[in-house]
Design a protein around this motif. Sequence first.
Motif, PDB file in Angstrom:
ATOM      1  N   UNK A  91     -46.826  56.570  76.712  1.00  0.00           N
ATOM      2  CA  UNK A  91     -47.659  55.442  77.111  1.00  0.00           C
ATOM      3  C   UNK A  91     -48.453  54.899  75.939  1.00  0.00           C
ATOM      4  N   UNK A  92     -49.021  53.742  76.135  1.00  0.00           N
ATOM      5  CA  UNK A  92     -49.814  53.110  75.096  1.00  0.00           C
ATOM      6  C   UNK A  92     -51.290  53.137  75.462  1.00  0.00           C
ATOM      7  N   UNK A  93     -52.114  53.173  74.445  1.00  0.00           N
ATOM      8  CA  UNK A  93     -53.551  53.054  74.654  1.00  0.00           C
ATOM      9  C   UNK A  93     -53.839  51.648  75.162  1.00  0.00           C
ATOM     10  N   UNK A  94     -54.909  51.505  75.889  1.00  0.00           N
ATOM     11  CA  UNK A  94     -55.279  50.191  76.395  1.00  0.00           C
ATOM     12  C   UNK A  94     -56.389  50.319  77.422  1.00  0.00           C
ATOM     13  N   UNK A 151     -57.535  56.107  75.222  1.00  0.00           N
ATOM     14  CA  UNK A 151     -57.078  56.368  73.862  1.00  0.00           C
ATOM     15  C   UNK A 151     -56.201  57.605  73.897  1.00  0.00           C
ATOM     16  N   UNK A 152     -55.198  57.647  73.044  1.00  0.00           N
ATOM     17  CA  UNK A 152     -54.257  58.771  73.014  1.00  0.00           C
ATOM     18  C   UNK A 152     -54.848  59.896  72.166  1.00  0.00           C
ATOM     19  N   UNK A 153     -55.178  61.003  72.821  1.00  0.00           N
ATOM     20  CA  UNK A 153     -55.789  62.158  72.147  1.00  0.00           C
ATOM     21  C   UNK A 153     -54.846  62.802  71.147  1.00  0.00           C
ATOM     22  N   UNK A 197     -57.343  47.262  71.808  1.00  0.00           N
ATOM     23  CA  UNK A 197     -57.666  47.215  73.243  1.00  0.00           C
ATOM     24  C   UNK A 197     -58.864  46.307  73.495  1.00  0.00           C
ATOM     25  N   UNK A 198     -59.881  46.402  72.654  1.00  0.00           N
ATOM     26  CA  UNK A 198     -61.063  45.548  72.833  1.00  0.00           C
ATOM     27  C   UNK A 198     -60.726  44.085  72.555  1.00  0.00           C
TER      28      UNK A 198
END
Length: 80
Positions: free
Chosen positions: A41-44, A56-58, A72-73
């Motif tokens: 998946x993607x951050x967003x 956010x992807x840890x 994302x912002x």
Amino acid sequence: MSSGTTSRSPTGDNVVVRLRRGIQQAKAAGFEVRMEHLGDGEAGWCQIGSKRILFLDAAQTAQDQLEELGEALANFRRAA
């Protein structure tokens, strides 16, 4: 240490400090920030009712998380 955690901005802050500051700014803008292992998946961000959540992807480096946070912002601002 990888260069992703020690790269410095023009102000001298390392990437971890900038990431923490960015997360605090996102929270101040009304987001709940979640660090999750996103796999493919993607951050967003998403909105559920009146609640805005930014993922956010840890598993990513701090530099990648900082870039994802900025993207994302920016996407949120364009959608607003």
